[in-house]
Enzyme design. Structure first.
Site, PDB file in Angstrom:
ATOM      1  CE  LYS A 169      -0.713   0.630   4.979  1.00 15.48           C
ATOM      2  NZ  LYS A 169       0.021   1.900   5.037  1.00 15.48           N
ATOM      3  CB  THR A 170       3.911   2.288   1.853  1.00 18.75           C
ATOM      4  OG1 THR A 170       3.307   2.059   3.130  1.00 18.75           O
ATOM      5  CG2 THR A 170       4.783   3.532   1.919  1.00 18.75           C
ATOM      6  CG  ASP A 188      -1.121   5.195   4.905  1.00 18.73           C
ATOM      7  OD1 ASP A 188      -1.714   4.214   4.425  1.00 18.73           O
ATOM      8  OD2 ASP A 188      -0.008   5.115   5.457  1.00 18.73           O
ATOM      9  CD  GLU A 189      -2.384   1.999   8.057  1.00 19.65           C
ATOM     10  OE1 GLU A 189      -3.448   1.357   7.999  1.00 19.65           O
ATOM     11  OE2 GLU A 189      -1.264   1.466   8.095  1.00 19.65           O
ATOM     12  CD  GLN A 210      -3.544  -4.898   7.767  1.00 20.90           C
ATOM     13  OE1 GLN A 210      -2.472  -4.797   8.348  1.00 20.90           O
ATOM     14  NE2 GLN A 210      -3.650  -4.736   6.458  1.00 20.90           N
ATOM     15  NE  ARG A 222       1.369  -7.770  10.863  1.00 17.65           N
ATOM     16  CZ  ARG A 222       1.117  -6.964   9.842  1.00 17.65           C
ATOM     17  NH1 ARG A 222       1.984  -6.038   9.487  1.00 17.65           N
ATOM     18  NH2 ARG A 222       0.005  -7.084   9.138  1.00 17.65           N
TER      19      ARG A 222
END
Length: 623
Positions: A33-34, A227-228, A258, A560
């Site tokens: 995503k980044t 973002d987020e 998330q 993770r």
């Protein structure tokens, strides 16, 4: 000519170059995503020829903003289009709070704010709360300043001002908060100060009352990226709505699966309702994962797919299936830690992470790591015996053994002279027969006499965590019935913590809560304490919304892991000073059997002994 976007996969590329109108990018864990956000900004500047100052990028941490800016500059340099390093000739980028602070410095005079207004951090805000309570003669012993601060913050995030709050207040506590809120706001106004929540609220007020100013920013920011987005609260959501009303070129990136910060005011429904808020929105699902093996992704999907209130992405990878998920049953919390230690020989220590639901769980892990000489680092937390609440209670216990301990007296005075007085009364009561009391009995007497747990439990998530830490100290007391032996053991363990913490550059295992793990990745992950009441947490068992968040937290933890995932549970766990046989976590039953290999890590089931002290650690490690 090669395109800037040639490095992206097909879905990433479409998301990055769809620049007009509202865009929702549902980006699964490890899906880049980044990367998409940074390429999108670079594409707007280099290929769409959008002036950088017309682009606004909002993040949730300064670190994320800095990382994105660095990547964008690199991309633009590689495409032979460099932005100037100062002034407006670069995208406007930062957190919601820093962006709002910048606007208020420039425009706040219309609201009566001087350009040099102070911004109070949490410590400053808490001091102002205490001052307000003093002005109103409200004793802090009966009403927790931290709980008041948390309640006011929640009200502000829900856009409820100090003048409006009284009409919503129900019950004694909220009615008390209503009075303090008004006085607290007066103190802030008199000091020309804003707390963090005010930065958002004042900006909203500015936009609501000063249409000329709002229009200017709407014209400037033709393209807005967030973002987020699943972590936005009502105030942040509204700021985005105001800014995008003219051009509607808003691009939000996030993943409802998330969303794990509801206790901070985050509302995942903002991302769920994006299509309703922005008609004709284009939606892109980033489901190709670049981090984990397919078995890990399928396991995480089996957990999260039980949630029904938000969209679920089905992640896939070009990698092979990888190793199966190892579900490990051990006898107790000591063997849980020892099993982890026994697996650390395959890679560098920094490739391993141990994730747990509550901070209190770190105690048994840390002690075994110290005994084994395994370097570790705690992320987002402090070593168990270095936590303030633990040091406070240890000072109380040391005073039972030695009422003249000046260092412990000084620490206890800081917690409260009234509590110290009650403790000294207890010293007088028990000192003639101190050796007849077990450590656990003395600890419980201390907590009861001083009311220390009530003092800690301020109604906030952090307060509940501090209470859990003190309760976990009961587990140590259970292991060392003699107060002298207990304090000696603590001193020896404490002596091990400080050298361990100094090895910041040393290769070490990472220990952290599941909440702290978001955004990180490790080759091998151990998720410990997979037991009902622990994970999912007991506080979530009877609440559907909270249970769904526990599932999201489990999903975050599992994703993770890049190569190997261990899930451990105990047959018997000493927790909060009581040994209990918990049921296995419901999350484990959600995982298809073909994805799992079971591992029972004790030798002889018939010789199972619930007494942890019977475990011969050296012999176990040789198995």
């Amino acid at each position: 000519m090669p395109s800037l976007l040639d490095d992206l996969n097909s879905q990433q590329k479409e998301a990055a170059k769809t620049t007009e109108g509202p865009v929702l990018i549902l980006a699964g864990a490890g899906s880049g995503k980044t990367r998409v956000l940074t390429y999108r900004v670079a594409y707007l500047i280099s290929e769409k020829k959008i002036p950088p100052e017309n682009i606004l990028v909002l993040t949730f941490t300064n670190r994320a903003a800095d990382e994105m800016m660095t990547r964008i500059r690199k991309l633009l340099q590689d495409s032979n289009l460099q932005t100037r390093s100062a002034g407006l000739n670069q995208p406007v980028m930062g957190t919601f709070h820093s962006f709002c602070a910048r606007i208020l410095r420039r425009e706040g005079k219309v609201l009566g704010l001087p350009p040099g207004f102070a911004i109070y951090d949490e410590g400053d805000a808490l001091d102002a709360i205490k001052q307000a309570m003093g002005n109103l003669n409200i004793p802090t012993q009966k009403t927790s300043p931290s709980a008041v601060r948390a309640t006011i913050s929640q009200a502000k995030n829900e856009l409820i001002s100090s003048l409006e709050y009284p009409q919503y207040a129900r019950g004694f506590f909220q009615e008390t908060v209503a009075k303090i809120y008004l006085e607290y706001q007066k103190i802030l106004d008199n000091n020309s100060a804003l707390d963090f929540d005010d930065l958002l609220l004042k900006t909203i007020r500015l936009f609501q009352t000063e249409t000329t100013i709002l229009t200017r920013y709407q014209i400037q920011f033709k393209y807005i990226l967030i973002d987020e987005y699943q972590d936005t609260n009502p105030a942040q959501y509204l700021i985005a709505k105001y800014l995008t009303r003219r051009h509607k070129n808003i691009c939000v990136v996030g993943d409802a699966s998330q969303s794990i910060y509801s206790f901070r005011g985050a509302d995942f429904r903002n991302i769920v309702n994006f299509e309703k808020d922005y008609h004709n929105a284009k939606i892109f699902n980033l489901e190709q994962n670049y981090r984990s093996t397919q078995n890990i992704l399928d396991t995480a999907h089996a957990i999260i797919s039980k949630n029904k209130t938000h969209p679920i992405l089905k992640l896939w990878t070009d990698k092979d299936d990888g190793e199966k998920i190892e579900v490990v049953e051990v006898r107790n919390e000591v063997e849980e830690a020892l099993f982890i230690i026994s697996q650390l020989e395959k890679k560098r220590l920094s490739d391993y992470a141990v994730l747990y639901r509550t901070n209190a769980q770190s105690r048994s892990l840390e002690e075994q790591f110290l005994k084994a000489g395994v370097p570790y680092k705690l992320v987002g937390g402090v070593s168990f015996y270095q936590r303030k609440e633990i040091k406070d209670v240890l000072a109380y216990l040391r005073l039972l053994q030695n009422p003249n301990d000046s260092v412990s007296i000084k620490r206890a005075e800081k917690v409260g002279k009234g509590r110290l007085g009650k403790l000294m009364e207890l010293c007088t009561e028990v000192s003639p027969a101190l050796e007849r009391y077990s450590t656990l009995e003395l600890l419980d007497l201390v907590l009861q006499k001083t009311g220390y747990l009530t003092y800690l439990d301020d109604g906030t998530q952090e307060g509940k965590g501090r209470v859990e830490n003190v309760k976990e100290l009961r587990s140590v007391a259970e292991e060392f019935p003699s107060l002298v032996d207990f304090l000696e053991n603590v001193a020896l363990v404490e002596n091990g913590y400080l050298p361990n913490q100094r090895k910041e550059t040393q290769d070490s295992v990472t220990l952290m809560t599941l909440h702290s793990a978001k955004g990180l990745e490790f080759s091998i992950v151990f998720m410990v304490g997979m037991e009902e009441g622990l994970f999912p947490h007991s506080r979530a068992m009877l609440n559907t919304a909270e249970l769904e968040e526990e599932r999201r937290l489990c999903y975050v933890g599992m994703t993770r892991a890049k190569e190997k995932l261990y899930l451990t549970y105990t047959r018997s766990r000493l927790y909060f000073g009581q040994r209990s046989n918990n049921l296995v976590s419901r999350f484990l039953s959600d995982i298809p059997q073909e994805l799992v290999v079971s591992n029972t890590n004790y030798q002889d089931e018939d010789s199972f002994d619930e007494d942890v002290s019977s475990t011969n650690e050296d012999d176990w490690l040789k198995v």
